[in-house]
Design a protein around this motif. Sequence first.
Motif, PDB file in Angstrom:
ATOM      1  N   MET A   1     -67.141  11.348 -68.664  1.00  0.00           N
ATOM      2  CA  MET A   1     -65.635  11.247 -69.256  1.00  0.00           C
ATOM      3  C   MET A   1     -65.406  12.369 -68.102  1.00  0.00           C
ATOM      4  SD  MET A   1     -63.305  10.890 -70.714  1.00  0.00           S
ATOM      5  CE  MET A   1     -62.402  10.563 -72.091  1.00  0.00           C
ATOM      6  N   PRO A   2     -64.128  11.773 -67.295  1.00  0.00           N
ATOM      7  CA  PRO A   2     -63.201  13.265 -66.631  1.00  0.00           C
ATOM      8  C   PRO A   2     -63.327  14.385 -66.764  1.00  0.00           C
ATOM      9  CG  PRO A   2     -62.017  11.123 -67.230  1.00  0.00           C
ATOM     10  CD  PRO A   2     -63.296  10.847 -67.749  1.00  0.00           C
ATOM     11  N   ASP A   3     -62.330  15.335 -66.264  1.00  0.00           N
ATOM     12  CA  ASP A   3     -62.007  16.696 -66.293  1.00  0.00           C
ATOM     13  C   ASP A   3     -60.885  16.567 -65.258  1.00  0.00           C
ATOM     14  OD1 ASP A   3     -62.979  18.129 -63.973  1.00  0.00           O
ATOM     15  OD2 ASP A   3     -64.668  18.253 -65.452  1.00  0.00           O
ATOM     16  N   ALA A   4     -60.359  18.285 -65.763  1.00  0.00           N
ATOM     17  CA  ALA A   4     -59.425  18.483 -65.098  1.00  0.00           C
ATOM     18  C   ALA A   4     -59.741  18.877 -63.370  1.00  0.00           C
ATOM     19  CB  ALA A   4     -58.925  19.232 -65.913  1.00  0.00           C
ATOM     20  N   SER A   5     -60.932  19.138 -63.249  1.00  0.00           N
ATOM     21  CA  SER A   5     -60.918  19.218 -61.702  1.00  0.00           C
ATOM     22  C   SER A   5     -61.447  17.622 -61.361  1.00  0.00           C
ATOM     23  CB  SER A   5     -62.565  19.485 -61.442  1.00  0.00           C
ATOM     24  OG  SER A   5     -64.045  19.095 -62.236  1.00  0.00           O
ATOM     25  N   PHE A 105     -55.727  15.683 -68.366  1.00  0.00           N
ATOM     26  CA  PHE A 105     -56.252  16.963 -68.589  1.00  0.00           C
ATOM     27  C   PHE A 105     -56.094  18.207 -66.815  1.00  0.00           C
ATOM     28  CE2 PHE A 105     -60.022  13.816 -69.749  1.00  0.00           C
ATOM     29  CZ  PHE A 105     -59.905  13.792 -71.263  1.00  0.00           C
ATOM     30  N   TYR A 106     -55.648  17.684 -65.538  1.00  0.00           N
ATOM     31  CA  TYR A 106     -55.130  18.184 -65.079  1.00  0.00           C
ATOM     32  C   TYR A 106     -53.936  18.911 -65.305  1.00  0.00           C
ATOM     33  CZ  TYR A 106     -53.726  20.300 -61.108  1.00  0.00           C
ATOM     34  OH  TYR A 106     -52.843  21.444 -59.940  1.00  0.00           O
ATOM     35  N   LEU A 107     -52.786  18.340 -65.367  1.00  0.00           N
ATOM     36  CA  LEU A 107     -51.300  18.653 -65.949  1.00  0.00           C
ATOM     37  C   LEU A 107     -50.900  19.144 -67.281  1.00  0.00           C
ATOM     38  CD1 LEU A 107     -49.551  14.245 -64.754  1.00  0.00           C
ATOM     39  CD2 LEU A 107     -50.023  17.064 -63.286  1.00  0.00           C
TER      40      LEU A 107
END
Length: 113
Positions: A1-5, A105-107
């Motif tokens: 799963m992707p994350d904020a980075s 997630f980053y936003l």
Amino acid sequence: MPDASDGAAFFAENCTACHGSTGKGDGPLTAQLPVAPRDLTTLSRDNGGTFPTAQALSYVYGDPEQGHLARVMPEFADAMSLDLVPLEVDGVLTPTPRALAGLLFYLESIQQP
């Protein structure tokens, strides 16, 4: 799963020219745009303190209510549509492009009170 980075990397590559490196809408192309870019650090504040995941997803991916001629920001649907991950949106697991999930997630991580 992707994350904020992962989302930060996508943002740096695709969004900073208009939204600036911090998401405040002060990128180097801002003066050339017919409409000022949105300050992305105030999305939660402007939505009663809750990050508007569904709205952000819809707008970045390509809001069907606003055709490409009605908006300044490009749609990213074609560039993202093949690699999907499940993302909870308003309590429902929603197939979402991996890059867009990371961007959301980053936003959410850069929201200011």
